[in-house]
Write an enzyme that holds these catalytic residues in place. Sequence first.
Site, PDB file in Angstrom:
ATOM      1  N   CYS A   1       0.812  -1.227   0.000  1.00  0.00           N
ATOM      2  CA  CYS A   1       0.000   0.000   0.000  1.00  0.00           C
ATOM      3  C   CYS A   1       0.842   1.271   0.000  1.00  0.00           C
ATOM      4  O   CYS A   1       0.331   2.354  -0.279  1.00  0.00           O
ATOM      5  CB  CYS A   1      -0.945  -0.010   1.190  1.00  0.00           C
ATOM      6  SG  CYS A   1      -2.092  -1.394   1.105  1.00  0.00           S
TER       7      CYS A   1
ATOM      8  N   ASN B   1      -9.993  -0.809  -1.189  1.00  0.00           N
ATOM      9  CA  ASN B   1      -8.542  -0.654  -1.095  1.00  0.00           C
ATOM     10  C   ASN B   1      -7.899  -1.225  -2.368  1.00  0.00           C
ATOM     11  O   ASN B   1      -7.857  -2.442  -2.548  1.00  0.00           O
ATOM     12  CB  ASN B   1      -8.041  -1.397   0.153  1.00  0.00           C
ATOM     13  CG  ASN B   1      -6.550  -1.242   0.366  1.00  0.00           C
ATOM     14  OD1 ASN B   1      -5.839  -0.724  -0.491  1.00  0.00           O
ATOM     15  ND2 ASN B   1      -6.075  -1.698   1.513  1.00  0.00           N
TER      16      ASN B   1
ATOM     17  N   HIS C   1      -3.751   6.969   1.853  1.00  0.00           N
ATOM     18  CA  HIS C   1      -4.065   5.632   1.352  1.00  0.00           C
ATOM     19  C   HIS C   1      -5.462   5.245   1.851  1.00  0.00           C
ATOM     20  O   HIS C   1      -5.835   5.554   2.979  1.00  0.00           O
ATOM     21  CB  HIS C   1      -3.017   4.641   1.869  1.00  0.00           C
ATOM     22  CG  HIS C   1      -3.368   3.216   1.601  1.00  0.00           C
ATOM     23  ND1 HIS C   1      -3.667   2.776   0.340  1.00  0.00           N
ATOM     24  CD2 HIS C   1      -3.501   2.147   2.437  1.00  0.00           C
ATOM     25  CE1 HIS C   1      -3.959   1.480   0.408  1.00  0.00           C
ATOM     26  NE2 HIS C   1      -3.874   1.084   1.662  1.00  0.00           N
TER      27      HIS C   1
END
Length: 335
Positions: free
Chosen positions: A118, A289, A259
């Site tokens: 990520c 995500n 994020h």
Amino acid sequence: MQKKNKLYSAVITGVGMYVPEKVLDNKYFESILDTNDEWIRTRTGISERRVLEEGGTSVLATKAVEDLLKSTNTDPLDVDVIIIATITPDMAFPATAALVQDNIGAKNAWGYDLSAACSGFLFAMQSGTSLIESGQYKKVVVVGAEKMSSILDYTDRNTCLLFGDGAAAVLLEPSEDLNIGVQDSILRTDGSGKDALFMKAGGSLHPASHETVDNREHFVYQDGKAVFKVAVKGMADISVEIMEKNGLKSEDIAYLVPHQANLRIIDATAKRMGIPPEKVTINIAKYGNTTAATIPLCLAEYYRDGKFKKGDNLILAAFGAGYTWGSMHIVWGID
Ligand code: COA
């Protein structure tokens, strides 16, 4: 990064993005798992996510880069470097960057993939920034692209509904105006987090075998509670650290670009920074995500929505597997 010691600043001069058409909403997961829309929305902030039905991550990345080149009127032959942040490459090798280079006809470019989950886009941005600041390269394409659906166990309610597919890209170019572009970054890796979030098999340690397939080891494993705790602290701490390091107060920041793993992690980070919700880029409800793609997707959507003005201070922040985490201070450079 010492502003005064460099000749060029690396400036984002364009954005591009692609998300596949197929939508999986929370109702779909209600139909296949013991879960419900209310739990997913309140615990994560996610309502739906996209899934690529045909092809690998290079399909997503290629379309995002094509969008970038078109919107910036860039000739593929002028692209110097392509860096793709991904944990879902089409295959172990060649790099997805090579496949994208060929797809777009960037015959003068070199490129590579970068694996930092990520935080991948931030790490790739720092790599691209260094290539630009060195004066050696003029057009660096930085991409975050993931086909997360290819590594999700759709029988595991702890993970499969959190992630989605997508890609976005930025063009980095040099500017002699050192007050715009990437100003600073703080990046961290702590491999002691390796047991909390990983994909066990498919690498050199546990190559694919009947056993690894039978044991469902080619999928994301996450200890959600453990990751949640360190992610909240890690992302908030490093975002406050970059503000302090650069003498930025809450009111100096136009947008926090975090994020998108969990809305509660985003809210906690913004709160610690003293940033109100309207100054935080959020699209987790639509895409879930998308790992390395969340931050560039936010940049692309918010810029195209007219939200960023030249001179705006942006703080990018991420936390992910490894552990990896980081923050970056950018002064938006496009009118
Ligand atoms: N649907 C319904 N209930 C669920 C569920 C689901 N999909 N998943 C878990 N639950 C249940 C649990 O079984 C638990 O029930 P119990 O209290 O009876 O045991 C309860 O909901 C709470 O579970 P918990 O794991 O504590 O939830 P949480 O609030 O920690 O949220 C995550 C789970 C995964 C959303 C959250 O931990 C998270 O976002 N983690 C970090 C993700 C991240 O940042 N990753 C890093 C970058 S990729």
